[in-house]
Design an enzyme around this catalytic site. Sequence first.
Site, short mmCIF file in Angstrom:
data_model
loop_
_atom_site.label_atom_id
_atom_site.label_comp_id
_atom_site.label_asym_id
_atom_site.label_seq_id
_atom_site.Cartn_x
_atom_site.Cartn_y
_atom_site.Cartn_z
N CYS A 75 0.88 -1.17 0.00
CA CYS A 75 0.00 0.00 0.00
C CYS A 75 0.91 1.22 0.00
O CYS A 75 2.05 1.14 -0.46
CB CYS A 75 -0.94 -0.02 1.21
N ARG A 76 0.45 2.32 0.50
CA ARG A 76 1.26 3.54 0.51
C ARG A 76 2.40 3.43 1.53
O ARG A 76 3.54 3.71 1.24
CB ARG A 76 0.38 4.76 0.81
#
Length: 111
Positions: A75-76
């Site tokens: 993810c981020r």
Amino acid sequence: MFNFFRTKPKNYTDLSNEDFKNGMTAKDAVLIDVRTAGEFQSGKIKGARNIDMMGPGFMGQIQNLPKDKKYYLYCRSGNRSGQACEVMADMGFESTFNLAGGIMSWPYEVV
């Protein structure tokens, strides 16, 4: 009596950028980006499929995946993907790997 600080052990593996990159190229590896569609469109690791962890269809999409593959999630920042790895492990997936630091720490090409 109460141990509020005890956490259950992780049932997935956090990987460094290099280990993640090496692992995701295996023939039985599946690369999953658990960010939103907008985040995914802004840049992804080549070969990743998008399954938004916060989206309403996440559980249904995960349930339909074969359990005999190795899943590399990011993810981020590594937080959502760690949570997604945990959910998948609880569903019986045995090989789930989280990109520690997420795509923000990814030094390789993003497409």
